[in-house]
Enzyme design. Structure first.
Site, PDB file in Angstrom:
ATOM      1  NE  ARG A 175      -3.803   0.350   2.144  1.00 40.14           N
ATOM      2  CZ  ARG A 175      -4.556   0.714   3.133  1.00 40.14           C
ATOM      3  NH1 ARG A 175      -4.502   0.043   4.498  1.00 40.14           N
ATOM      4  NH2 ARG A 175      -5.362   1.868   3.188  1.00 40.14           N
ATOM      5  CB  CYS A 233      -1.809   3.449   9.750  1.00 42.65           C
ATOM      6  SG  CYS A 233      -3.174   4.029  10.757  1.00 42.65           S
TER       7      CYS A 233
END
Length: 278
Positions: A175, A233
Site C-alpha cells: 500500500r 497508517c
C-alpha cells in the site's frame, strides 16, 4: 511508566487490593462487531468499549477514524469506570491495534497510567486466565480529558515532519508503494515517508518484540531518540500500535490521526509511489 503488561503480571495485579480497570476493545477492520465476542467471554471485570463509536468520530473528510468529540469520549470513559487515579489496562483480540488506539487516546487525553495487555486475549487464556460472560457493574468514573499529553499531527504537520524528521508509514508495504489500495481513493504515500509496516513489530503470536529488537528496527529506519518521529497508517488505528511499539523501544512519536484516509481525500495533496523514500 511501562506501556505494556504481560498476562501473568496482569493476573498478579488483579489480585491486589486496588486492581486496574480493564477495558475490552475487541475490533476488526470491516467487522464483525466486537461486542458479541465480548458477551461470549471476557476478562472478569472488563468493560466493553466500542472503537468505531467511542474511540473515533464519524468518518468524513478528517478520515475514517478521526478523533472523537472530546465530551463524548469523556462521557464514554466515565461510563466505563475510568478515573484519573485508577490504573487502566486495555486489551483486544490479539492484534493489538484497537487496544493501542484506546491506549493512545487515553494517554493523549491526560490519563497517567494506561497499559496494553501484550498479546491480548489469547495471551490471557494461554496462562489459564479465566473468562466470564457476566457484565460488570462499573461505578461511574471521574476522568476529565486534558488533551495534549502526547503529540498529535495534522496533515500539514505530517508533511513538514517528513521533511525535517522521520515520518513512518505503518501500512503494508504494497500500500505504501501504491501497488494496491483496497480502501482509499488513491494509492501511495506521503512524500518523504518511510515504509514501516506495523506487522513487523510483533512475533507470530502477536506479542511485541523485545524492546532492544524494536529499538534496532526503528533505528535502522532513522527513528531514534535523536530524531523527531511521526507515524500514520490508513485511518489512525494501526499507527497507534506503531506509536506504542516506539514507546516500548523508548522512542517518543507523534500520531497523525487522520492518516492516509484524510490525506488522500484531498486531491491537492501530493502523493508519492514506489519503494523509495521521497
Amino acid at each position: 511508566m511501562h506501556a505494556i503488561i504481560t498476562a501473568s503480571d496482569l493476573m498478579s495485579e488483579l489480585a491486589e487490593d486496588h486492581p486496574p480497570l480493564l477495558l475490552d476493545v475487541r475490533w476488526q477492520l470491516g467487522g464483525p462487531p466486537g461486542r458479541p465476542a465480548y458477551e461470549a467471554g471476557h476478562l472478569p471485570g472488563a468493560v466493553y468499549v466500542d472503537l468505531d463509536t467511542e474511540l473515533a468520530g464519524p468518518p468524513g473528510k478528517s478520515g475514517r477514524h478521526p478523533l472523537p468529540d472530546l465530551s463524548a469520549f469523556a462521557a464514554a470513559m466515565r461510563r466505563a469506570g475510568v478515573s484519573q487515579d485508577r490504573r487502566v489496562v486495555v486489551y483486544d483480540g490479539g492484534q493489538g491495534w484497537a487496544a493501542a488506539r484506546a491506549w493512545w487516546l487515553l494517554r493523549w487525553a491526560g490519563h497517567p497510567s494506561v497499559r496494553v495487555l501484550d498479546g491480548g486475549l489469547p495471551a490471557w487464556t494461554a496462562v489459564d486466565g479465566s473468562l466470564t460472560t457476566e457484565a460488570p457493574e462499573a461505578p461511574e468514573g471521574d476522568f476529565v480529558p486534558r488533551p495534549g499529553a502526547l503529540p498529535l499531527l495534522e496533515a500539514d504537520d505530517a508533511a513538514a515532519l517528513a521533511r525535517r524528521g522521520v515520518l513512518l508509514d505503518a501500512r503494508a508495504a504494497e500500500r505504501y508503494r501504491g501497488e494496491v489500495e483496497p480502501i482509499d481513493p488513491v494509492g501511495g504515500h506521503i512524500p518523504g515517508a518511510v515504509s514501516a509496516p506495523t506487522a513487523e513489530n510483533v512475533t507470530e503470536d502477536g506479542h511485541f518484540l523485545p524492546a532492544e529488537r524494536l529499538a534496532e528496527r526503528f533505528a535502522a529506519l532513522g527513528a531514534t531518540g535523536d530524531a523527531e518521529v511521526g507515524v500514520y497508517c490508513g485511518s489512525g488505528v494501526s499507527a497507534a500500535h506503531q506509536v506504542l511499539a516506539l514507546a516500548v523501544a523508548g522512542v517518543p512519536a507523534a500520531l497523525y490521526v487522520g492518516s492516509w484516509s484524510e490525506w488522500s481525500s484531498d486531491g491537492a495533496r501530493p502523493v508519492a509511489t514506489g519503494p523509495e523514500r521521497g
